[in-house]
Design a protein around this motif. Structure first.
Motif, PDB file in Angstrom:
ATOM      1  N   ASP A  83      19.201  -4.476   6.368  1.00 31.87           N
ATOM      2  CA  ASP A  83      18.182  -4.855   5.549  1.00 31.87           C
ATOM      3  C   ASP A  83      16.796  -4.973   6.218  1.00 31.87           C
ATOM      4  OD1 ASP A  83      17.032  -5.515   2.772  1.00 31.87           O
ATOM      5  OD2 ASP A  83      16.978  -7.573   3.442  1.00 31.87           O
ATOM      6  N   ASN A  84      16.712  -4.514   7.423  1.00 31.67           N
ATOM      7  CA  ASN A  84      15.518  -4.386   8.365  1.00 31.67           C
ATOM      8  C   ASN A  84      14.569  -3.320   7.616  1.00 31.67           C
ATOM      9  OD1 ASN A  84      16.216  -6.325   9.921  1.00 31.67           O
ATOM     10  ND2 ASN A  84      17.086  -4.966  11.497  1.00 31.67           N
ATOM     11  N   LEU A  85      13.047  -3.814   7.484  1.00 32.20           N
ATOM     12  CA  LEU A  85      12.164  -3.040   6.911  1.00 32.20           C
ATOM     13  C   LEU A  85      11.971  -2.084   8.127  1.00 32.20           C
ATOM     14  CD1 LEU A  85      10.118  -2.810   4.764  1.00 32.20           C
ATOM     15  CD2 LEU A  85       8.630  -4.018   6.280  1.00 32.20           C
ATOM     16  N   ILE A  86      11.641  -0.666   7.796  1.00 34.49           N
ATOM     17  CA  ILE A  86      11.367   0.341   8.490  1.00 34.49           C
ATOM     18  C   ILE A  86       9.996   1.156   8.299  1.00 34.49           C
ATOM     19  CG2 ILE A  86      13.389   0.630   9.623  1.00 34.49           C
ATOM     20  CD1 ILE A  86      13.641   3.314   7.867  1.00 34.49           C
ATOM     21  N   GLY A  87       9.297   0.690   7.059  1.00 38.30           N
ATOM     22  CA  GLY A  87       8.260   1.424   6.350  1.00 38.30           C
ATOM     23  C   GLY A  87       8.202   0.946   4.937  1.00 38.30           C
ATOM     24  N   THR A  88       7.301   1.559   4.487  1.00 36.15           N
ATOM     25  CA  THR A  88       6.996   1.400   3.045  1.00 36.15           C
ATOM     26  C   THR A  88       6.700   2.677   2.289  1.00 36.15           C
ATOM     27  OG1 THR A  88       4.528   0.977   2.801  1.00 36.15           O
ATOM     28  CG2 THR A  88       6.073  -1.070   3.380  1.00 36.15           C
ATOM     29  N   CYS A  89       6.981   2.822   1.133  1.00 30.77           N
ATOM     30  CA  CYS A  89       6.529   3.855   0.307  1.00 30.77           C
ATOM     31  C   CYS A  89       6.130   3.553  -1.196  1.00 30.77           C
ATOM     32  CB  CYS A  89       7.504   4.991   0.330  1.00 30.77           C
ATOM     33  SG  CYS A  89       7.132   6.657  -0.517  1.00 30.77           S
ATOM     34  N   GLY A  90       5.201   4.014  -1.660  1.00 29.86           N
ATOM     35  CA  GLY A  90       5.174   3.925  -3.207  1.00 29.86           C
ATOM     36  C   GLY A  90       3.840   4.517  -3.734  1.00 29.86           C
ATOM     37  N   PHE A  91       3.511   3.927  -5.223  1.00 30.35           N
ATOM     38  CA  PHE A  91       2.332   4.368  -6.005  1.00 30.35           C
ATOM     39  C   PHE A  91       1.331   3.547  -5.899  1.00 30.35           C
ATOM     40  CE2 PHE A  91       6.185   6.252  -8.390  1.00 30.35           C
ATOM     41  CZ  PHE A  91       6.163   7.338  -7.821  1.00 30.35           C
ATOM     42  N   HIS A  92       0.003   3.920  -5.882  1.00 33.50           N
ATOM     43  CA  HIS A  92      -0.932   2.976  -5.928  1.00 33.50           C
ATOM     44  C   HIS A  92      -2.010   4.106  -6.896  1.00 33.50           C
ATOM     45  CE1 HIS A  92      -1.234   5.309  -2.201  1.00 33.50           C
ATOM     46  NE2 HIS A  92      -2.784   5.349  -2.487  1.00 33.50           N
ATOM     47  N   SER A  93      -3.484   3.748  -7.065  1.00 40.60           N
ATOM     48  CA  SER A  93      -4.333   4.383  -7.989  1.00 40.60           C
ATOM     49  C   SER A  93      -3.631   4.868  -9.476  1.00 40.60           C
ATOM     50  CB  SER A  93      -4.867   5.571  -7.068  1.00 40.60           C
ATOM     51  OG  SER A  93      -5.478   5.155  -5.992  1.00 40.60           O
ATOM     52  N   ILE A  94      -2.838   4.148  -9.882  1.00 38.56           N
ATOM     53  CA  ILE A  94      -2.289   4.126 -11.006  1.00 38.56           C
ATOM     54  C   ILE A  94      -3.026   4.369 -12.284  1.00 38.56           C
ATOM     55  CG2 ILE A  94      -0.388   3.106 -12.576  1.00 38.56           C
ATOM     56  CD1 ILE A  94       0.791   1.731 -10.286  1.00 38.56           C
ATOM     57  N   GLU A  95      -3.165   5.448 -12.583  1.00 44.93           N
ATOM     58  CA  GLU A  95      -3.973   5.794 -13.867  1.00 44.93           C
ATOM     59  C   GLU A  95      -3.060   6.052 -15.250  1.00 44.93           C
ATOM     60  OE1 GLU A  95      -6.808   8.708 -12.943  1.00 44.93           O
ATOM     61  OE2 GLU A  95      -7.070   8.013 -10.901  1.00 44.93           O
ATOM     62  N   PRO A  96      -2.928   4.927 -16.124  1.00 44.20           N
ATOM     63  CA  PRO A  96      -1.696   5.322 -17.171  1.00 44.20           C
ATOM     64  C   PRO A  96      -2.425   6.198 -18.180  1.00 44.20           C
ATOM     65  CG  PRO A  96      -2.196   3.070 -16.750  1.00 44.20           C
ATOM     66  CD  PRO A  96      -3.095   3.587 -15.629  1.00 44.20           C
ATOM     67  N   GLU A  97      -3.766   5.967 -18.191  1.00 45.97           N
ATOM     68  CA  GLU A  97      -4.511   7.091 -19.391  1.00 45.97           C
ATOM     69  C   GLU A  97      -4.400   8.474 -18.905  1.00 45.97           C
ATOM     70  OE1 GLU A  97      -7.768   5.856 -16.495  1.00 45.97           O
ATOM     71  OE2 GLU A  97      -5.912   5.109 -17.203  1.00 45.97           O
ATOM     72  N   HIS A  98      -4.041   8.821 -17.698  1.00 47.23           N
ATOM     73  CA  HIS A  98      -3.749  10.089 -17.170  1.00 47.23           C
ATOM     74  C   HIS A  98      -2.599  10.359 -16.674  1.00 47.23           C
ATOM     75  CE1 HIS A  98      -8.221  10.859 -17.522  1.00 47.23           C
ATOM     76  NE2 HIS A  98      -8.323   9.676 -16.432  1.00 47.23           N
ATOM     77  N   SER A  99      -1.466   9.546 -16.851  1.00 46.72           N
ATOM     78  CA  SER A  99      -0.088   9.711 -16.611  1.00 46.72           C
ATOM     79  C   SER A  99      -0.104  10.054 -15.045  1.00 46.72           C
ATOM     80  CB  SER A  99       0.509  10.673 -17.558  1.00 46.72           C
ATOM     81  OG  SER A  99       0.718  10.221 -18.937  1.00 46.72           O
ATOM     82  N   LYS A 100      -0.908   9.316 -14.045  1.00 47.00           N
ATOM     83  CA  LYS A 100      -1.057   9.817 -12.783  1.00 47.00           C
ATOM     84  C   LYS A 100      -0.997   8.739 -11.753  1.00 47.00           C
ATOM     85  CE  LYS A 100      -4.807   9.946 -10.682  1.00 47.00           C
ATOM     86  NZ  LYS A 100      -4.611   9.512  -9.326  1.00 47.00           N
TER      87      LYS A 100
END
Length: 188
Positions: A83-100
């Motif tokens: 369970d040791n953290l080695i990094g992160t990954c994810g979504f930002h700049s979420i634009e629901p109106e553009h599905s992006k």
């Protein structure tokens, strides 16, 4: 237009063969500091190299707050066995109106060139296109960051070009390469 309320009701935990993609916790700060205190990790990142563990604590707080506000989802990449953290990954700049969304990631250098990000990005794209019903996932990166471009290409992203002097980071205007994957590319 996307309705992402279900995404932000409860943090979605994902699993790959080797990793758990989970919500960050304050106890991850020492591991996060360990890799963000390395210049090679922040070379292409929009953060200065960390000099104190408090900076990692502050970043975790910001990422958790942005999730609670429905603005970002950043998974901690944790080793299954420890369970040791080695990094992160994810979504930002979420634009629901553009599905992006925009994807971002970082990884401890001890795990570079071991297929970690390809495995993780594949799982996160699956979530994005199948659960969130995204139409487009894009990534901005430094044009000199060849490793980032390669991991994106392995996951089906197509290079779209370079935006000249797109970002102001660490006192300089920098070009931003952009690659993206569309829903129709993903489901081919």
């Amino acid at each position: 237009m996307l309705n992402l309320d279900f995404v932000f009701e409860q943090f979605p935990e994902l699993e790959t063969d080797r990793f758990i993609l989970r919500k960050l916790k304050m106890s991850d700060a020492p591991n996060m500091f360990d890799y963000f205190s390395k210049d090679e990790v922040t070379k292409y990142y929009d953060l200065a190299t960390f000099t104190s563990e408090q900076q990692a604590t502050d970043l975790i707080e910001r990422l958790l707050t942005r999730f609670e506000e429905g603005k970002q989802i950043r998974w901690g990449i944790a080793l299954k066995e420890t369970d040791n953290l080695i990094g992160t990954c994810g979504f930002h700049s979420i634009e629901p109106e553009h599905s992006k969304v925009e994807i971002g990631y970082e990884l401890h250098p001890n795990y570079w060139n071991k297929g970690v990000m390809s495995e993780v990005i594949s799982k996160i794209l699956d979530y994005g296109f199948n659960k969130m019903e995204l139409n487009r996932v894009e990534a901005f990166y430094d044009p000199e960051n060849i490793a980032s471009r390669k991991v994106l290409e392995k996951n089906g992203f197509i290079f779209e070009g370079v935006l000249r002097k797109r970002f102001f980071e660490k006192g300089n205007f920098l070009d931003g390469a952009i690659s993206a994957i569309l829903k129709e590319d993903y489901f081919k």
